[in-house]
Design a protein around this motif. Structure first.
Motif, PDB file in Angstrom:
ATOM      1  N   GLU A   1       6.811 -19.081   6.412  1.00  0.00           N
ATOM      2  CA  GLU A   1       7.720 -19.817   7.291  1.00  0.00           C
ATOM      3  C   GLU A   1       8.536 -18.862   8.156  1.00  0.00           C
ATOM      4  OE1 GLU A   1       9.566 -22.538   4.569  1.00  0.00           O
ATOM      5  OE2 GLU A   1       7.967 -24.012   4.879  1.00  0.00           O
TER       6      GLU A   1
ATOM      7  N   THR B   1      11.646  -9.652  -3.809  1.00  0.00           N
ATOM      8  CA  THR B   1      10.464  -8.791  -3.955  1.00  0.00           C
ATOM      9  C   THR B   1      10.203  -7.944  -2.705  1.00  0.00           C
ATOM     10  OG1 THR B   1       8.883 -10.337  -3.005  1.00  0.00           O
ATOM     11  CG2 THR B   1       9.395 -10.632  -5.331  1.00  0.00           C
TER      12      THR B   1
ATOM     13  N   PHE C   1       0.070  -8.008  -6.564  1.00  0.00           N
ATOM     14  CA  PHE C   1       1.271  -8.178  -5.744  1.00  0.00           C
ATOM     15  C   PHE C   1       1.950  -6.848  -5.445  1.00  0.00           C
ATOM     16  CE2 PHE C   1       0.759 -12.501  -7.255  1.00  0.00           C
ATOM     17  CZ  PHE C   1       1.030 -13.220  -6.099  1.00  0.00           C
ATOM     18  N   GLU C   2       1.737  -5.895  -6.311  1.00  0.00           N
ATOM     19  CA  GLU C   2       2.363  -4.595  -6.130  1.00  0.00           C
ATOM     20  C   GLU C   2       1.912  -3.941  -4.823  1.00  0.00           C
ATOM     21  OE1 GLU C   2       2.398  -0.580  -8.661  1.00  0.00           O
ATOM     22  OE2 GLU C   2       2.163  -2.430  -9.827  1.00  0.00           O
TER      23      GLU C   2
ATOM     24  N   GLU D   1      -1.125 -12.423   6.570  1.00  0.00           N
ATOM     25  CA  GLU D   1      -1.466 -13.735   6.001  1.00  0.00           C
ATOM     26  C   GLU D   1      -2.840 -13.698   5.336  1.00  0.00           C
ATOM     27  OE1 GLU D   1       0.542 -16.040   5.571  1.00  0.00           O
ATOM     28  OE2 GLU D   1       1.914 -16.351   7.252  1.00  0.00           O
TER      29      GLU D   1
ATOM     30  N   ILE E   1      -2.642 -11.542   2.108  1.00  0.00           N
ATOM     31  CA  ILE E   1      -1.982 -12.279   1.025  1.00  0.00           C
ATOM     32  C   ILE E   1      -2.905 -13.374   0.492  1.00  0.00           C
ATOM     33  CG2 ILE E   1      -0.054 -13.810   0.447  1.00  0.00           C
ATOM     34  CD1 ILE E   1       0.810 -10.916   0.726  1.00  0.00           C
TER      35      ILE E   1
ATOM     36  N   LEU F   1      14.668 -14.582  -2.443  1.00  0.00           N
ATOM     37  CA  LEU F   1      13.515 -13.842  -2.975  1.00  0.00           C
ATOM     38  C   LEU F   1      13.828 -12.346  -2.985  1.00  0.00           C
ATOM     39  CD1 LEU F   1      10.597 -14.630  -3.862  1.00  0.00           C
ATOM     40  CD2 LEU F   1       9.871 -13.936  -1.578  1.00  0.00           C
TER      41      LEU F   1
ATOM     42  N   ARG G   1       8.402  -6.354   3.578  1.00  0.00           N
ATOM     43  CA  ARG G   1       7.179  -6.273   4.387  1.00  0.00           C
ATOM     44  C   ARG G   1       7.201  -7.320   5.492  1.00  0.00           C
ATOM     45  NH1 ARG G   1       4.156  -2.577   2.056  1.00  0.00           N
ATOM     46  NH2 ARG G   1       4.268  -2.310  -0.203  1.00  0.00           N
TER      47      ARG G   1
ATOM     48  N   ALA H   1       0.184  -5.707  -2.387  1.00  0.00           N
ATOM     49  CA  ALA H   1      -0.004  -6.700  -1.325  1.00  0.00           C
ATOM     50  C   ALA H   1       0.860  -6.347  -0.120  1.00  0.00           C
ATOM     51  CB  ALA H   1       0.363  -8.091  -1.850  1.00  0.00           C
ATOM     52  N   GLY H   2       0.254  -6.328   1.048  1.00  0.00           N
ATOM     53  CA  GLY H   2       0.995  -6.011   2.265  1.00  0.00           C
ATOM     54  C   GLY H   2       0.807  -4.579   2.724  1.00  0.00           C
TER      55      GLY H   2
ATOM     56  N   GLN I   1       6.735 -16.294  -5.758  1.00  0.00           N
ATOM     57  CA  GLN I   1       6.541 -14.982  -5.135  1.00  0.00           C
ATOM     58  C   GLN I   1       6.707 -15.051  -3.617  1.00  0.00           C
ATOM     59  OE1 GLN I   1       5.846 -12.052  -6.983  1.00  0.00           O
ATOM     60  NE2 GLN I   1       6.455 -13.481  -8.587  1.00  0.00           N
ATOM     61  N   GLY I   2       7.013 -16.253  -3.111  1.00  0.00           N
ATOM     62  CA  GLY I   2       7.260 -16.404  -1.678  1.00  0.00           C
ATOM     63  C   GLY I   2       6.066 -16.893  -0.875  1.00  0.00           C
ATOM     64  N   PHE I   3       5.016 -17.345  -1.588  1.00  0.00           N
ATOM     65  CA  PHE I   3       3.820 -17.809  -0.880  1.00  0.00           C
ATOM     66  C   PHE I   3       3.445 -19.221  -1.317  1.00  0.00           C
ATOM     67  CE2 PHE I   3       3.595 -13.205  -1.473  1.00  0.00           C
ATOM     68  CZ  PHE I   3       3.823 -12.854  -0.157  1.00  0.00           C
ATOM     69  N   GLY I   4       2.806 -19.943  -0.406  1.00  0.00           N
ATOM     70  CA  GLY I   4       2.394 -21.301  -0.748  1.00  0.00           C
ATOM     71  C   GLY I   4       3.061 -22.359   0.116  1.00  0.00           C
ATOM     72  N   ALA I   5       3.532 -21.957   1.292  1.00  0.00           N
ATOM     73  CA  ALA I   5       4.096 -22.941   2.222  1.00  0.00           C
ATOM     74  C   ALA I   5       2.975 -23.695   2.931  1.00  0.00           C
ATOM     75  CB  ALA I   5       4.995 -22.252   3.243  1.00  0.00           C
TER      76      ALA I   5
ATOM     77  N   ARG J   1       4.362 -19.678  -5.716  1.00  0.00           N
ATOM     78  CA  ARG J   1       5.472 -20.066  -4.841  1.00  0.00           C
ATOM     79  C   ARG J   1       6.716 -19.226  -5.156  1.00  0.00           C
ATOM     80  NH1 ARG J   1       5.183 -24.618  -1.854  1.00  0.00           N
ATOM     81  NH2 ARG J   1       7.406 -25.040  -2.104  1.00  0.00           N
TER      82      ARG J   1
ATOM     83  N   ASP K   1      12.663 -19.114   1.439  1.00  0.00           N
ATOM     84  CA  ASP K   1      11.995 -18.299   0.433  1.00  0.00           C
ATOM     85  C   ASP K   1      10.479 -18.254   0.610  1.00  0.00           C
ATOM     86  OD1 ASP K   1      14.468 -17.892  -0.655  1.00  0.00           O
ATOM     87  OD2 ASP K   1      14.296 -19.538  -2.092  1.00  0.00           O
ATOM     88  N   MET K   2       9.984 -18.830   1.695  1.00  0.00           N
ATOM     89  CA  MET K   2       8.534 -18.822   1.934  1.00  0.00           C
ATOM     90  C   MET K   2       8.239 -17.870   3.094  1.00  0.00           C
ATOM     91  SD  MET K   2       6.649 -20.847   0.038  1.00  0.00           S
ATOM     92  CE  MET K   2       7.459 -20.958  -1.534  1.00  0.00           C
ATOM     93  N   MET K   3       7.483 -16.837   2.799  1.00  0.00           N
ATOM     94  CA  MET K   3       7.260 -15.800   3.802  1.00  0.00           C
ATOM     95  C   MET K   3       6.534 -16.299   5.043  1.00  0.00           C
ATOM     96  SD  MET K   3       8.936 -13.299   2.712  1.00  0.00           S
ATOM     97  CE  MET K   3      10.069 -14.478   2.062  1.00  0.00           C
TER      98      MET K   3
ATOM     99  N   GLN L   1       7.811  -8.114  -0.845  1.00  0.00           N
ATOM    100  CA  GLN L   1       7.207  -8.896   0.232  1.00  0.00           C
ATOM    101  C   GLN L   1       8.226  -9.301   1.295  1.00  0.00           C
ATOM    102  OE1 GLN L   1       4.112  -8.664   0.413  1.00  0.00           O
ATOM    103  NE2 GLN L   1       3.840  -7.897  -1.672  1.00  0.00           N
TER     104      GLN L   1
END
Ligand SMILES: Nc1ncnc2c1ncn2[C@@H]1O[C@H](COP(=O)(O)OP(=O)(O)OP(=O)(O)O)[C@@H](O)[C@H]1O
Ligand SMILES: [Mg+2]
Lengths: 114, 316
Positions: A37, A54, B185-186, B218, B221, A52, A59, B188-189, B273-277, B271, A33-35, A56
């Motif tokens: 990664e 969304t 976020f809408e 990256e 984001i 996930l 994308r 983003a990307g 939202q899929g970010f924060g690794a 996290r 779930d971490m983009m 993203q």
């Protein structure tokens, strides 16, 4: 493996048939779930497995040129995710299975699990 | 006064308004050196001053000390039951509600909400009268301050979107600047998609496009989730691609840590939202031939280059 094989072996629902649904040959799986990664790997012909839902995900799939996305745990895509998948011609599948089961099934199909 | 009340009770008051309520001092909003009378002046004198200056109240000052306040009501009471030759001290109210000049105007707004008076005397630390304040003074000071703040924001945004001449090489083939907003976020990307499209149209090699996209995404984001907003600049050069991000803060306190695999300050909802690794900056570094980062409290700048030449030789 092909999308046809996936759909035959894993109980799932096709939410969007991508441009290459009939022709793609999938060789790798990225699960999580971490983009970032997902972006670490540079394998070709991937399918993403994630909870996930969304934009993203689409994308990220586009950046690594993944062939498709499998949503697990019966997750449904957010409306904007579905729209984006349709626009970019990306295959989107939803399964009720969890991450572990889904990955094992995919591993079997790829001949990486017994 | 109504408008002041409204400002106070609007729940979703913009940050700018809240900031002005707490940072502007009564001293900056008040009318300094106001008209005044002495306790021994006659009511006629007081009435004339009020009439000539269009005032509905006057402070009564004895030497430097505030002795009381005289309102239109007191003048009317005098008309009804007394003589205009009477002294001010006979009619003034001695129970005066005061503001101190160092208080933030939030106090004044509160007073206007709580008491029915239209104006309050302002005193300094030595309890001397230094000014008077009305609801109108308050509104004017706030609007002024909000205006200044907005101008400051605009300047900041302009500075961010103005190309830095040092960034544009004479052999630049394509130069693009994108503004990226905090927590957007809408969108983003989308910047990354745009860049990807430009490169595809130019027939750039797929493997290069992927590396550029990873770096751009990256960094884009990171602007969305960690910065207060900024710009992403994309440049196609004959032999390389450059990407630069520049943001408005809050900066990265420990760069070495931030560049470590797995280090992240992302909150739980980010996290989700899929970010924060904590893999973003390491990913950018990995796909780049040249990577530079600098940061302080005013902002973070990341500059990277990806060569267009033979990848196997160039990238490590
Ligand atoms: N533009 C920025 N402004 C402020 N802090 C930043 C910025 N970019 C990165 N950081 C800080 O550096 C840390 C590491 O960034 P990095 O991109 O490597 O990981 P992440 O964004 O936390 O997670 P991931 O990128 O894997 O989703 C962040 O958690 C954040 O604290
Ligand atoms: Mg990041």
């Amino acid at each position: 493996m092909t999308f046809k094989e996936i759909v035959e072996h894993i109980s799932c629902e096709i939410i969007n048939k991508g441009n290459d649904f009939d022709t793609a040959v999938i060789e790798n799986v990225s699960a999580g779930d971490m983009m970032s990664e997902v972006l670490v790997g540079d394998e070709d012909n991937r399918i993403l497995v994630t909870a996930l839902t969304t934009d993203q995900v689409v994308r990220t799939a586009d950046i690594v040129e993944a062939r498709g996305v499998i949503l697990i745990n019966g997750k449904r895509p957010q409306t904007s995710m579905k729209t984006l998948a349709e626009e970019s011609g990306l295959t989107l599948i939803s399964t009720k299975n969890n991450m572990f089961t889904t990955c094992i099934e995919l591993g079997k199909l790829l001949g990486k699990c017994k | 006064m109504g408008s002041v009340n409204n400002l106070l009770f609007v729940n979703d008051s913009h940050e700018v308004i809240l900031e002005s309520i707490y940072t502007v001092r009564v001293k900056e909003a008040m009318n300094a050196n106001p008209m005044r009378v002495a306790p021994d002046d006659t009511m006629r004198t007081a009435k004339n001053i009020m009439k000539e200056n269009g005032l509905s109240g006057l402070p009564v000052v004895d030497g430097n000390r505030l002795a009381g306040i005289l309102s239109l009501y007191d003048i009317m009471a005098c008309y009804d039951n007394g003589s205009m030759d009477d002294k001010v001290s006979k009619y003034m109210s001695r129970d005066v509600i005061l503001l101190e000049e160092d208080m933030p105007i939030s106090f004044a707004i509160n007073y206007f909400n709580k008491f029915k008076f239209r104006r309050f005397p302002v005193i300094n630390k030595n309890k001397e009268l230094t000014g008077m304040i009305t609801a109108r003074d308050l509104t004017a000071a706030m609007l002024n301050n909000i205006n200044k703040q907005l101008q400051k924001y605009d300047k900041l945004n302009m500075r961010l979107s103005d190309p830095d001449p040092a960034d544009i090489r004479s052999d630049t083939v394509i130069y693009r600047q994108f503004i990226v907003h905090k927590y957007d976020f809408e969108n983003a990307g989308k910047v990354t998609s745009e860049i990807k499209k430009i490169l595809k149209d130019r027939g750039i090699k797929q493997s290069i496009i992927r590396r550029v996209s990873i770096a751009a995404y990256e960094l884009e984001i990171n602007l969305v989730v960690h910065s207060d907003g900024g710009v992403l600049i994309f440049q196609l050069l004959p032999d390389a691609i450059m990407i630069k991000t520049q943001d408005k803060g809050p900066g990265i306190p420990d760069l070495e840590k931030a560049l470590t695999d797995g280090f992240s300050t992302a909150s739980e909802w980010i996290r989700s939202q899929g970010f924060g690794a904590g893999m973003g900056l390491p990913n950018v570094k990995r796909v780049s031939n040249d990577f530079q980062i600098s940061s302080d409290v005013t902002g973070t700048e990341v500059k990277i280059k990806i060569n267009l030449g033979n990848e196997e030789d160039e990238s490590k």
